[in-house]
Design a protein around this motif. Structure first.
Motif, short mmCIF file in Angstrom:
data_model
loop_
_atom_site.label_atom_id
_atom_site.label_comp_id
_atom_site.label_asym_id
_atom_site.label_seq_id
_atom_site.Cartn_x
_atom_site.Cartn_y
_atom_site.Cartn_z
N LYS A 1 0.81 -1.21 0.00
CA LYS A 1 0.00 0.00 0.00
C LYS A 1 0.85 1.27 0.00
CE LYS A 1 -4.07 -0.13 1.90
NZ LYS A 1 -5.19 -0.14 2.86
N ASP A 2 1.91 1.25 0.78
CA ASP A 2 2.77 2.44 0.83
C ASP A 2 3.43 2.71 -0.52
OD1 ASP A 2 2.14 2.93 3.44
OD2 ASP A 2 3.85 1.82 4.26
N ILE A 3 3.83 1.60 -1.18
CA ILE A 3 4.45 1.76 -2.50
C ILE A 3 3.41 2.33 -3.48
CG2 ILE A 3 5.47 0.51 -4.47
CD1 ILE A 3 6.52 -1.53 -2.43
N VAL A 4 2.15 1.82 -3.40
CA VAL A 4 1.07 2.30 -4.27
C VAL A 4 0.82 3.78 -4.02
CG1 VAL A 4 -1.37 2.08 -4.87
CG2 VAL A 4 -0.03 0.05 -4.39
N LYS A 5 0.75 4.16 -2.74
CA LYS A 5 0.53 5.56 -2.39
C LYS A 5 1.58 6.46 -3.03
CE LYS A 5 -1.61 5.32 2.20
NZ LYS A 5 -1.40 5.69 3.60
N ILE A 6 2.85 6.08 -2.82
CA ILE A 6 3.96 6.89 -3.34
C ILE A 6 3.93 6.93 -4.87
CG2 ILE A 6 6.48 7.05 -3.50
CD1 ILE A 6 6.52 5.66 -0.68
N THR A 7 3.73 5.76 -5.46
CA THR A 7 3.78 5.66 -6.92
C THR A 7 2.67 6.46 -7.59
OG1 THR A 7 4.65 3.42 -6.65
CG2 THR A 7 3.92 4.02 -8.85
N THR A 8 1.46 6.42 -7.01
CA THR A 8 0.32 7.08 -7.66
C THR A 8 0.21 8.56 -7.32
OG1 THR A 8 -1.10 6.37 -5.82
CG2 THR A 8 -1.07 4.99 -7.79
N SER A 9 0.82 8.99 -6.25
CA SER A 9 0.64 10.39 -5.83
C SER A 9 1.85 11.27 -6.08
CB SER A 9 0.26 10.45 -4.35
OG SER A 9 1.26 9.86 -3.55
N THR A 10 3.02 10.68 -6.37
CA THR A 10 4.22 11.48 -6.60
C THR A 10 4.12 12.20 -7.94
OG1 THR A 10 5.53 9.90 -5.34
CG2 THR A 10 6.73 11.42 -6.74
N LYS A 11 4.28 13.51 -7.91
CA LYS A 11 4.20 14.28 -9.15
C LYS A 11 5.44 14.08 -10.02
CE LYS A 11 1.05 17.80 -7.37
NZ LYS A 11 0.83 19.22 -7.05
N THR A 12 6.56 13.86 -9.35
CA THR A 12 7.80 13.63 -10.10
C THR A 12 8.40 12.30 -9.66
OG1 THR A 12 9.00 14.93 -8.46
CG2 THR A 12 8.31 16.07 -10.47
N PRO A 13 7.83 11.16 -10.12
CA PRO A 13 8.32 9.86 -9.68
C PRO A 13 9.73 9.59 -10.19
CG PRO A 13 6.74 9.62 -11.48
CD PRO A 13 6.74 11.06 -11.10
N ASP A 14 10.49 8.82 -9.39
CA ASP A 14 11.83 8.47 -9.85
C ASP A 14 11.73 7.35 -10.90
OD1 ASP A 14 11.52 5.98 -8.59
OD2 ASP A 14 12.40 6.73 -6.72
N GLU A 15 12.87 6.92 -11.39
CA GLU A 15 12.89 5.98 -12.51
C GLU A 15 12.19 4.66 -12.16
OE1 GLU A 15 16.11 3.83 -15.47
OE2 GLU A 15 16.73 5.59 -14.33
N SER A 16 12.47 4.13 -10.95
CA SER A 16 11.88 2.84 -10.56
C SER A 16 10.38 2.97 -10.36
CB SER A 16 12.54 2.33 -9.27
OG SER A 16 12.24 3.19 -8.18
N GLN A 17 9.94 4.13 -9.78
CA GLN A 17 8.51 4.36 -9.60
C GLN A 17 7.80 4.48 -10.96
OE1 GLN A 17 8.67 7.87 -7.20
NE2 GLN A 17 8.70 6.75 -5.25
N LEU A 18 8.45 5.18 -11.87
CA LEU A 18 7.88 5.37 -13.19
C LEU A 18 7.74 4.04 -13.92
CD1 LEU A 18 6.89 7.73 -14.92
CD2 LEU A 18 9.16 7.81 -15.98
N LYS A 19 8.77 3.19 -13.77
CA LYS A 19 8.75 1.87 -14.40
C LYS A 19 7.58 1.05 -13.84
CE LYS A 19 11.45 -2.32 -15.15
NZ LYS A 19 12.63 -3.10 -14.73
N LYS A 20 7.43 1.10 -12.51
CA LYS A 20 6.35 0.35 -11.88
C LYS A 20 4.99 0.89 -12.32
CE LYS A 20 6.75 -2.53 -9.68
NZ LYS A 20 6.73 -3.92 -10.17
N MET A 21 4.87 2.21 -12.40
CA MET A 21 3.63 2.85 -12.84
C MET A 21 3.28 2.38 -14.26
SD MET A 21 1.46 5.40 -11.81
CE MET A 21 2.14 6.93 -11.17
N ASN A 22 4.24 2.37 -15.15
CA ASN A 22 4.01 1.95 -16.53
C ASN A 22 3.60 0.48 -16.61
OD1 ASN A 22 4.53 4.48 -17.58
ND2 ASN A 22 6.72 4.09 -17.87
N GLU A 23 4.21 -0.35 -15.74
CA GLU A 23 3.85 -1.77 -15.69
C GLU A 23 2.38 -1.94 -15.28
OE1 GLU A 23 6.41 -3.96 -13.16
OE2 GLU A 23 8.19 -3.66 -14.39
N VAL A 24 1.99 -1.18 -14.27
CA VAL A 24 0.60 -1.27 -13.77
C VAL A 24 -0.38 -0.78 -14.83
CG1 VAL A 24 -1.03 -0.39 -12.06
CG2 VAL A 24 1.25 -1.10 -11.34
N ILE A 25 -0.04 0.34 -15.50
CA ILE A 25 -0.91 0.87 -16.56
C ILE A 25 -1.03 -0.15 -17.69
CG2 ILE A 25 -1.04 2.61 -18.40
CD1 ILE A 25 0.04 4.65 -16.34
#
Length: 631
Positions: free
Chosen positions: A580-604
């Motif tokens: 949940k914490d990872i989801v919170k950070i990943t979905t709410s960060t306006k400027t996600p880092d590279e790993s967060q962005l990768k995870k976001m793209n995987e989920v999308i």
């Protein structure tokens, strides 16, 4: 050119189906296939049955209605079993007008249209073939040629009962054209067609001052009076009224209770005796299903009028309520959208479900049974499992209110608001929030709801929003867990090892140190609690898992992530709770880092490939769930 080939093929098929012969030859056909002599009601019943009948939970499901009518299985079963079936067996029910009564946009007109279209197709089959005296404007049954004094003998030989008398026109034709020889009378196969006015009639009331009874029963052809010399000569009469043309098939009366009394009285004789009066002739026999539809308010007004008492007993009322199942309501919206110009608009998954939840809540009555609220009732009606309740409870709930489903929001309103949401957003993609917002805005413009209802409906929109919030979180949970699938499988295997040791009263060996240890109770409970398994129920749940594990092993199958639905749900929820914490950070960060962005793209990508979203709706879902988790 493909469509022209199909038209050509249809024309050739129609030519192949045509048949013409003498009455004597028709009797040979009837001896082989007695069903060609069936009554109009029998034909409709066998048409419905021929499409297939399935059994579900002790109820009959008629496939004939399956592609167009959703969620009305009980009403349709009653319609077929309480009206069409006994009417087909020549019981007194067939002498009644079938009146479909229900709220607007509830499916009444669709049912009638399906019966009409179905009859058109059925008359082109061997089972539904219809034959008539050639050249008869009323498509008269050839068996009317058999004299009354010989009909008992005919029944003895053919096993078919004959009802009705030969019409005035065909009586004259028999004498003048065939010299009284019935065996030489020409018979032809006919095909029902509403457009060509063959076997299907439709009557709509208009201004009572200008509407003529001739619209129903035909009229004198004044241009032929000089030729035939008398108004009582059947050749000087146009047998082209709706009742004439509907003979052998069905007659639809739209808004029947708005008809002037003089029209309704004609139906008394037609329903009870199977004949009606036209011109200066004897009563004219007609065999037709008379079906009408109206709303509840008009029906109550009709029966309160003492002048209509004679018709009361000649009407069988079949309530057609709104659908009360969320999943079926979704199907209604999908059908309406598919038939509209909105078919190319991307509607995000669960947007229609959110709308369906709202509309079903408006139609349900508050349950009297203790412990059940409207949401639980809604889920039970839709076949979902609700802890502590079963099928018996569902039947009890349905018996609480006999008129449940006769009020509430209609499907047309929902589609209108979805259309409004599409136009307002100006993007070829809408989600559940867009739909719920549009529904909320539309309540202020709805002309027929009171202020009290408006407040109640606003509350139902809020409930639908809460239900959608859970669905949205679950959707993102699944997408995230899918990206961590290997971790989920590892967690499940770890759980299974501990369950096996627990049930067999064994100890586990640590894979690193090799020392023996007790089953990890904390781990097992952290997973089981995700799906509401209580402390008292944990032993039974674990034993159930072990039995399933053993059953798979005996069959040489591998127990995997999808082998037990509740366990899979528990693993997913546990994973999501940990993530949940990872989801919170990943979905709410306006400027996600590279790993967060990768995870976001995987989920999308997962939401698009596995769950039916497009890039716009997937991003909107992630942002929304992120905001929910950060509250």
């Amino acid at each position: 050119m493909d469509i022209l080939n199909k038209v050509r093929g249809y024309r050739e098929e129609e030519d192949r189906l045509k048949w013409e012969g003498t009455f004597a030859e028709y009797l040979d056909i009837m001896r082989e296939r007695p069903e060609v002599a069936q009554t109009a009601h029998s034909r409709v019943y066998h048409m419905i049955k021929s499409a297939g009948v399935a059994e579900r939970n002790g109820h009959k499901m008629y496939q004939f209605f399956g592609q167009e009518i959703f969620g009305l299985e009980t009403a349709l079963e009653r319609l077929v079993e309480e009206y069409f079936h006994p009417a087909a067996r020549r019981l007194d029910v067939r002498k009644r007008i079938l009146l479909l009564m229900g709220p607007v946009s509830g499916g009444k007109s669709t049912i009638v249209t399906m019966l009409k279209r179905g009859l058109e197709q059925y008359s082109r089959t061997d089972e539904g073939a219809v034959y008539a005296i050639k050249g008869c404007p009323m498509f008269e049954d050839p068996l009317h040629l058999i004299p009354h004094h010989l009909r008992d003998d005919f029944y003895e030989e053919y096993g078919i009962r004959i009802e009705g008398s030969l019409s005035p026109l065909n009586t004259m034709r028999l004498e003048k054209e065939y010299d009284g020889r019935i065996e030489n009378v020409m018979v032809e196969r006919i095909f029902f067609s509403e457009d060509k006015r063959v076997g299907i009639g439709t009557f709509t009331p208009s201004d009572p001052k200008s509407q003529d009874i001739a619209d129903l029963t035909g009229s004198i052809d004044f241009s032929t009076i000089a030729e035939f010399g008398s108004e009582s000569d059947p050749r000087a009469y146009r047998f082209d009224g709706e009742l004439n043309k509907a003979n052998r098939g069905m007659m639809e009366f739209q808004e029947i209770l708005k008809l002037d009394e003089k029209f309704l009285w004609h139906l008394l004789s037609l329903t009870q005796e199977g004949n009606f009066k036209a011109g200066r002739f004897a009563l004219i026999s007609a065999d037709e299903l008379i079906v009408a539809h109206t709303n509840e308010t008009e029906y109550r007004s009709f029966i309160s009028n003492k002048k209509n008492e004679a018709l009361h007993s000649r009407i069988i009322v079949m309530p057609i309520p709104y659908n009360l199942k969320v999943s079926e309501e979704e199907r209604i919206y999908k059908k309406m959208i598919r038939n509209s110009d909105m078919a190319d608009v991307h509607i995000a998954p669960h947007a229609l479900k959110a709308a369906a939840i709202f509309s079903i809540l408006t139609r349900l009555e508050v349950p009297k049974k203790q412990g059940i609220d409207l949401v639980k009732k809604m889920r039970l009606y839709d076949g979902e499992s609700v802890e502590g309740y079963n099928a018996v409870d569902v039947e009890e709930l349905k018996k609480e209110y006999s008129s449940e489903g006769m009020n509430g929001i209609d499907p047309r309103y929902i589609i209108n608001r979805i259309s409004s949401a599409i136009i307002r957003k100006e993007v070829p993609s809408i989600n559940a929030l867009d739909v719920l917002r549009s529904l909320k805005d539309g309540l202020d413009q709805h002309p027929s709801i009171s202020e009290e209802e408006r407040k109640k409906y606003m509350n139902y929109i809020a409930v639908a929003r809460k239900e959608y919030d859970e669905i949205a979180k679950n959707e993102v949970q699944k997408a995230f867990v899918y990206s961590y699938e290997e971790s989920a499988k590892t967690l499940m295997n770890n759980y299974l090892d501990n369950v096996e040791a627990y049930c067999n009263k064994n100890r586990l060996r640590d894979p690193l140190t090799g020392e023996e240890m007790n089953p990890d109770e904390k781990l097992m409970r952290s997973i089981e609690e995700q799906i509401g398994v209580s402390e008292n129920a944990k032993k039974a749940f674990r034993e159930e898992i072990l039995i399933r594990l053993s059953a798979f092993a005996r069959k040489g199958k591998r127990f995997d992530y999808d082998s037990h639905e509740r366990l899979r749900e528990a693993i997913q929820k546990k994973m999501f709770a940990d993530l949940k914490d990872i989801v919170k950070i990943t979905t709410s960060t306006k400027t996600p880092d590279e790993s967060q962005l990768k995870k976001m793209n995987e989920v999308i990508a997962t939401l698009i490939d596995e769950h039916g979203y497009n890039s716009t709706s997937a991003n909107e879902l992630l942002q929304y769930v992120g905001s929910l988790l950060n509250r």
